[in-house]
Design a protein around this motif. Structure first.
Motif, PDB file in Angstrom:
ATOM      1  N   HIS A  59       0.682  -1.069   0.193  1.00 21.37           N
ATOM      2  CA  HIS A  59      -0.436  -0.163  -0.038  1.00 21.37           C
ATOM      3  C   HIS A  59       0.746   1.131  -0.142  1.00 21.37           C
ATOM      4  N   SER A  60       0.309   2.282  -0.068  1.00 20.39           N
ATOM      5  CA  SER A  60       1.181   3.588   0.185  1.00 20.39           C
ATOM      6  C   SER A  60       2.184   3.897   1.412  1.00 20.39           C
ATOM      7  N   LEU A  61       1.966   2.954   1.944  1.00 23.41           N
ATOM      8  CA  LEU A  61       3.737   3.235   2.885  1.00 23.41           C
ATOM      9  C   LEU A  61       4.609   1.998   2.670  1.00 23.41           C
ATOM     10  N   VAL A  62       4.447   1.329   0.942  1.00 25.85           N
ATOM     11  CA  VAL A  62       5.434   1.184  -0.007  1.00 25.85           C
ATOM     12  C   VAL A  62       5.415   2.748  -0.651  1.00 25.85           C
ATOM     13  N   SER A  63       5.160   2.814  -1.228  1.00 26.82           N
ATOM     14  CA  SER A  63       5.095   4.335  -2.169  1.00 26.82           C
ATOM     15  C   SER A  63       5.426   3.978  -3.701  1.00 26.82           C
ATOM     16  N   ASN A  64       5.449   5.210  -4.859  1.00 27.51           N
ATOM     17  CA  ASN A  64       6.221   4.811  -6.042  1.00 27.51           C
ATOM     18  C   ASN A  64       7.297   5.282  -5.847  1.00 27.51           C
ATOM     19  N   ASP A  65       8.035   5.829  -4.729  1.00 27.46           N
ATOM     20  CA  ASP A  65       9.690   6.990  -4.695  1.00 27.46           C
ATOM     21  C   ASP A  65      10.348   5.727  -4.398  1.00 27.46           C
ATOM     22  N   MET A  66      10.080   4.642  -2.962  1.00 26.27           N
ATOM     23  CA  MET A  66      10.585   3.843  -1.806  1.00 26.27           C
ATOM     24  C   MET A  66      11.587   3.225  -2.481  1.00 26.27           C
ATOM     25  N   PRO A  67      10.637   2.087  -3.792  1.00 26.41           N
ATOM     26  CA  PRO A  67      11.204   1.090  -4.500  1.00 26.41           C
ATOM     27  C   PRO A  67      12.322   1.958  -5.452  1.00 26.41           C
ATOM     28  N   ALA A  68      11.834   3.120  -6.218  1.00 27.90           N
ATOM     29  CA  ALA A  68      12.576   3.348  -6.559  1.00 27.90           C
ATOM     30  C   ALA A  68      14.020   3.919  -5.731  1.00 27.90           C
ATOM     31  N   MET A  69      13.522   4.414  -5.009  1.00 32.25           N
ATOM     32  CA  MET A  69      15.143   4.854  -4.425  1.00 32.25           C
ATOM     33  C   MET A  69      16.359   3.649  -3.811  1.00 32.25           C
ATOM     34  N   LEU A  70      15.662   2.557  -3.845  1.00 32.11           N
ATOM     35  CA  LEU A  70      16.298   1.300  -3.583  1.00 32.11           C
ATOM     36  C   LEU A  70      16.829   0.879  -4.712  1.00 32.11           C
ATOM     37  N   MET A  71      16.216   0.558  -5.474  1.00 30.70           N
ATOM     38  CA  MET A  71      16.732   0.761  -6.986  1.00 30.70           C
ATOM     39  C   MET A  71      17.763   1.709  -7.041  1.00 30.70           C
ATOM     40  N   GLN A  72      18.258   2.669  -7.162  1.00 26.50           N
ATOM     41  CA  GLN A  72      19.249   3.090  -6.949  1.00 26.50           C
ATOM     42  C   GLN A  72      20.835   2.657  -6.393  1.00 26.50           C
ATOM     43  N   LEU A  73      19.997   2.912  -4.982  1.00 25.35           N
ATOM     44  CA  LEU A  73      20.863   2.546  -3.772  1.00 25.35           C
ATOM     45  C   LEU A  73      21.999   0.728  -4.486  1.00 25.35           C
ATOM     46  N   ALA A  74      20.804  -0.246  -4.616  1.00 29.14           N
ATOM     47  CA  ALA A  74      21.869  -1.165  -5.701  1.00 29.14           C
ATOM     48  C   ALA A  74      22.200  -1.337  -6.464  1.00 29.14           C
ATOM     49  N   GLY A  75      22.517   0.033  -7.208  1.00 25.75           N
ATOM     50  CA  GLY A  75      22.604   0.254  -8.620  1.00 25.75           C
ATOM     51  C   GLY A  75      21.515  -0.715 -10.082  1.00 25.75           C
ATOM     52  N   GLN A  76      22.466  -0.021 -11.198  1.00 25.87           N
ATOM     53  CA  GLN A  76      21.023  -0.328 -12.255  1.00 25.87           C
ATOM     54  C   GLN A  76      20.934  -1.429 -12.451  1.00 25.87           C
ATOM     55  N   ASP A  77      21.402  -2.571 -12.330  1.00 27.55           N
ATOM     56  CA  ASP A  77      21.045  -4.046 -12.316  1.00 27.55           C
ATOM     57  C   ASP A  77      19.440  -4.692 -11.543  1.00 27.55           C
ATOM     58  N   HIS A  78      19.637  -3.895 -10.883  1.00 28.34           N
ATOM     59  CA  HIS A  78      18.288  -4.068 -10.190  1.00 28.34           C
ATOM     60  C   HIS A  78      17.484  -3.843 -10.720  1.00 28.34           C
ATOM     61  N   SER A  79      16.130  -4.528  -9.999  1.00 23.25           N
ATOM     62  CA  SER A  79      15.059  -4.293 -11.320  1.00 23.25           C
ATOM     63  C   SER A  79      13.322  -4.973  -9.879  1.00 23.25           C
TER      64      SER A  79
END
Length: 315
Positions: A59-79
Motif C-alpha cells: 500500500h502507500s507505505l511502500v509508495s512509488n518513490d521508496m522502491p525507486a530509491m532502493l533501485m538507485q542504492l542497489a545499482g542499475q541492474d536491480h529491477s
C-alpha cells in the motif's frame, strides 16, 4: 415473559455469532511455537549473488518513490515491480472478492504488474509484502497470517529459490496509545506473534519469511535525533513525514536503506544520499551528516534483529 425470553435469545444469538466469528477468524493453526520460530532464524539468510528482481506488494507505505530509491542504492541492474492499493490488506490483493481500494490510482505507472501473474512467472528473487495498519484490525478481520502464508506459498511455487520478506511499518504519529510505544510493543506481539508465526505454522517444514524492520529503524532514528535536540536540520519525528503516517523524501530514504540492508545483506554505510523520485525528479536529500547517521542506524538495527536474516559479518 415471552418478551424477556426473546431478549435473552437475541443476546445469546449475538454472543454465539461473536464466538463463531472469532473461531472463524482464527480457525487456522496456532502460532508457531516460539522456540521453533526462533530456531528458523538461527542461521543467516542465504546470500543472493548479483542484482535482485524484487516484487513489492502492499500500500502507500511502500509508495512509488521508496522502491525507486532502493533501485538507485542497489545499482542499475536491480529491477522491481509493484502492486498496491489504498491501505490495502494482503487479503485484498489475494481474494478477488475483496475490494482493492485505490487500485487505478496506485498502479497507474510502468512498474505495476499483476501480483499473482508475477509470482507465477518465477522471475523474481524476492517478494516483499506488508500488511495494512491498524494492524489489529488486519489480524482480526482479514486473516493476516493465512494471507501471508498464501503469498509466500505462491511465491515459492513460482520460484523455489525466492526469498520472501515481511515489511514492518508503523501507525499514525498521533496514535492514542503512543507512536513510539506501539513500535516497541507491536513487533513481537502482532507482526511476529499473530501474523508471521501463524503464517509459518501452516507448513510442516516452514521456510523463513524474513523481516524488514521499517518501524524499528524509524523508532531508533527518531530516538537519536530527538534525544540530541536535532541532527542536521531534523529535530522531531514529524520531519520524516508528509502527514501523520506517510513518509516524505527523507523518510523514504531511511526506509529504502532498510530494504537495501536486508535484501542485499550489506552495510548501507557510504551509499549515496542524493537520489531521485520515481518520476525522475530530485528527491529532497538528507544532509551528509544525517545520511551517515541513518546508514549506521539501519545497519545496527538490521544486524541486531535475527529475523532479518542478516548478520554483522554479512556486510
Amino acid at each position: 415473559m415471552f418478551k424477556h425470553l426473546k431478549i435473552k435469545l437475541i443476546a445469546l444469538a449475538v454472543l454465539l455469532i461473536g464466538v463463531v466469528g472469532a473461531f472463524l477468524r482464527f480457525s487456522g493453526p496456532a502460532p508457531l511455537d516460539i522456540e521453533a520460530f526462533n530456531a528458523l532464524y538461527e542461521r543467516p539468510a542465504p546470500t543472493t549473488d548479483g542484482p535482485m528482481k524484487v516484487f513489492h506488494l502492499g500500500h502507500s507505505l511502500v509508495s512509488n518513490d521508496m522502491p525507486a530509491m532502493l533501485m538507485q542504492l542497489a545499482g542499475q541492474d536491480h529491477s522491481y515491480e509493484t502492486q498496491k492499493g489504498w491501505g490495502a490488506f494482503l487479503k485484498a490483493h489475494w481474494d478477488p472478492d475483496q475490494p482493492l481500494n485505490g487500485f487505478d490510482e496506485e498502479n497507474g505507472h510502468p512498474r505495476y504488474r499483476d501480483a499473482k501473474e508475477a509470482m507465477a512467472s518465477g522471475e523474481y528473487t524476492a517478494l516483499v509484502m506488508t500488511e495494512a495498519v491498524e494492524i489489529r484490525d488486519s489480524i482480526k478481520y482479514m486473516d493476516s497470517g493465512e494471507m501471508l502464508h498464501n503469498w509466500d506459498a505462491a511465491a515459492r511455487a513460482g520460484n523455489p529459490e525466492i526469498k520472501t520478506y515481511f515489511y514492518e511499518t508503523w501507525h499514525e504519529l498521533d496514535d492514542p496509545e503512543g507512536w513510539m510505544e506501539r513500535l516497541d510493543r507491536d513487533l513481537a506481539m502482532y507482526w511476529e506473534g499473530e501474523i508471521l508465526r501463524r503464517a509459518l505454522a501452516y507448513d510442516e517444514n516452514p521456510q523463513p519469511i524474513y523481516m524488514i524492520p521499517g518501524g524499528q529503524v524509524m523508532a531508533r532514528f527518531v530516538r537519536e535525533i530527538e534525544s540530541h535536540g536535532g541532527v542536521g536540520g531534523l529535530k522531531t519525528r514529524q520531519d520524516l513525514f508528509s502527514d501523520n503516517i506517510h513518509f516524505n523524501d527523507i523518510g523514504a530514504y531511511l526506509v529504502a536503506l532498510t530494504h537495501y540492508a536486508v535484501l542485499y545483506q550489506k552495510s548501507p554505510v557510504g551509499l549515496p544520499h542524493a537520489l531521485r523520485k520515481a518520476d525522475g525528479s530530485p528527491a529532497t536529500a538528507p544532509s551528509p551528516e544525517v545520511a551517515r547517521l541513518m546508514q549506521e542506524i539501519v545497519w545496527e538495527v538490521v544486524t541486531g534483529y535475527d529475523k532479518t536474516g542478516v548478520r554483522a559479518t554479512s556486510g
